[in-house]
Design a protein around this motif. Structure first.
Motif, PDB file in Angstrom:
ATOM      1  N   THR A 137     154.561   9.614  17.833  1.00 29.90           N
ATOM      2  CA  THR A 137     155.298  10.149  16.684  1.00 29.90           C
ATOM      3  C   THR A 137     154.303  10.997  15.881  1.00 29.90           C
ATOM      4  OG1 THR A 137     154.682   8.321  15.247  1.00 29.90           O
ATOM      5  CG2 THR A 137     156.704   8.050  16.552  1.00 29.90           C
ATOM      6  N   LYS A 138     154.833  11.805  14.972  1.00 25.49           N
ATOM      7  CA  LYS A 138     153.950  12.613  14.125  1.00 25.49           C
ATOM      8  C   LYS A 138     153.078  11.701  13.255  1.00 25.49           C
ATOM      9  CE  LYS A 138     153.804  16.501  10.974  1.00 25.49           C
ATOM     10  NZ  LYS A 138     154.525  17.410  10.074  1.00 25.49           N
ATOM     11  N   ASP A 166     148.447  19.609   9.572  1.00 24.21           N
ATOM     12  CA  ASP A 166     149.883  19.430   9.791  1.00 24.21           C
ATOM     13  C   ASP A 166     150.304  20.015  11.148  1.00 24.21           C
ATOM     14  OD1 ASP A 166     152.420  18.463   8.554  1.00 24.21           O
ATOM     15  OD2 ASP A 166     153.002  20.537   8.980  1.00 24.21           O
ATOM     16  N   CYS A 177     149.135  17.728  13.951  1.00 24.03           N
ATOM     17  CA  CYS A 177     149.972  16.531  14.131  1.00 24.03           C
ATOM     18  C   CYS A 177     151.307  16.877  14.782  1.00 24.03           C
ATOM     19  CB  CYS A 177     150.187  15.834  12.787  1.00 24.03           C
ATOM     20  SG  CYS A 177     148.635  15.266  12.070  1.00 24.03           S
ATOM     21  N   GLU A 178     151.913  17.989  14.365  1.00 17.60           N
ATOM     22  CA  GLU A 178     153.162  18.471  14.991  1.00 17.60           C
ATOM     23  C   GLU A 178     152.943  18.693  16.491  1.00 17.60           C
ATOM     24  OE1 GLU A 178     156.275  19.260  14.137  1.00 17.60           O
ATOM     25  OE2 GLU A 178     156.225  19.195  11.941  1.00 17.60           O
ATOM     26  N   ALA A 206     152.551  15.585  18.651  1.00 15.44           N
ATOM     27  CA  ALA A 206     153.804  14.835  18.795  1.00 15.44           C
ATOM     28  C   ALA A 206     154.878  15.665  19.505  1.00 15.44           C
ATOM     29  CB  ALA A 206     154.294  14.404  17.419  1.00 15.44           C
ATOM     30  N   SER A 207     154.528  16.852  19.985  1.00 12.94           N
ATOM     31  CA  SER A 207     155.530  17.781  20.520  1.00 12.94           C
ATOM     32  C   SER A 207     155.946  17.488  21.963  1.00 12.94           C
ATOM     33  CB  SER A 207     155.006  19.221  20.427  1.00 12.94           C
ATOM     34  OG  SER A 207     153.907  19.412  21.304  1.00 12.94           O
TER      35      SER A 207
END
Ligand code: ATP
Ligand code: MG
Length: 137
Positions: free
Chosen positions: A41-42, A59, A62-63, A66-67
């Motif tokens: 998860t992010k 940010d 992290c995106e 979790a992609s």
């Protein structure tokens, strides 16, 4: 023998590069003693990369992490932490030495195909975040 923590990042799992990257580790004498494919998860990605929380790219990082699924791994060998960093190459693929994973496969400084622990204390912490002792064989 030393152990280090490794991640094959989403840009690489998306392009089916897990086998080619693992071949680089094994050719360098690093044994893959634990491995699992997971989709972070992010929030989990944010916890893992919390040392970078104040950086402008946090940010986005992290995106990205979790992609898509990642492959979390423990690599074992003589001087595994440094050896793995050598095999990975510089963070920015434009600066990575020829033959390294990032030189051959990374797409950009952010989407750079692999993570590797940078020191013994972070290796220990990162291994424990992803694996139990029973999973290290
Ligand atoms: P890693 O910790 O993933 O093994 P590293 O130790 O080579 O990589 P760090 O400085 O710890 O590099 O940065 C962590 C990750 O953050 C990088 O691997 C990359 O995915 C991302 N990153 C670093 N610098 C940038 C940047 N300038 N722009 C976008 N993303 C970046
Ligand atoms: Mg790092």
């Amino acid at each position: 023998l030393e152990r280090t923590f490794s991640i094959i990042k989403p840009d690489a799992t998306r392009r089916n590069l897990t086998g080619k990257i693992n071949a680089k580790f094994e050719e360098a004498g690093l044994r893959i003693i634990a491995q699992k494919r997971i989709h972070l998860t992010k929030a989990q990605a944010g916890e893992f990369y919390k040392v970078h929380a104040s950086r402008p790219f946090y940010d986005e990082l992290c995106e990205f992490m979790a992609s898509a699924p990642i492959v979390a791994q423990v690599l074992e060998g003589e001087g595994a932490i440094l050896k793995n960093r050598e095999v990975m190459g510089a963070t920015n693929p434009a600066d990575a030495a020829p033959g390294t994973i990032r030189a051959e496969f990374a797409e950009s400084v952010g989407e750079n195909s692999v993570h590797g622990s940078d020191a013994p204390d972070t290796a220990k912490e990162e291994i424990a975040y992803f694996f139990s002792g029973l999973e290290l064989v």
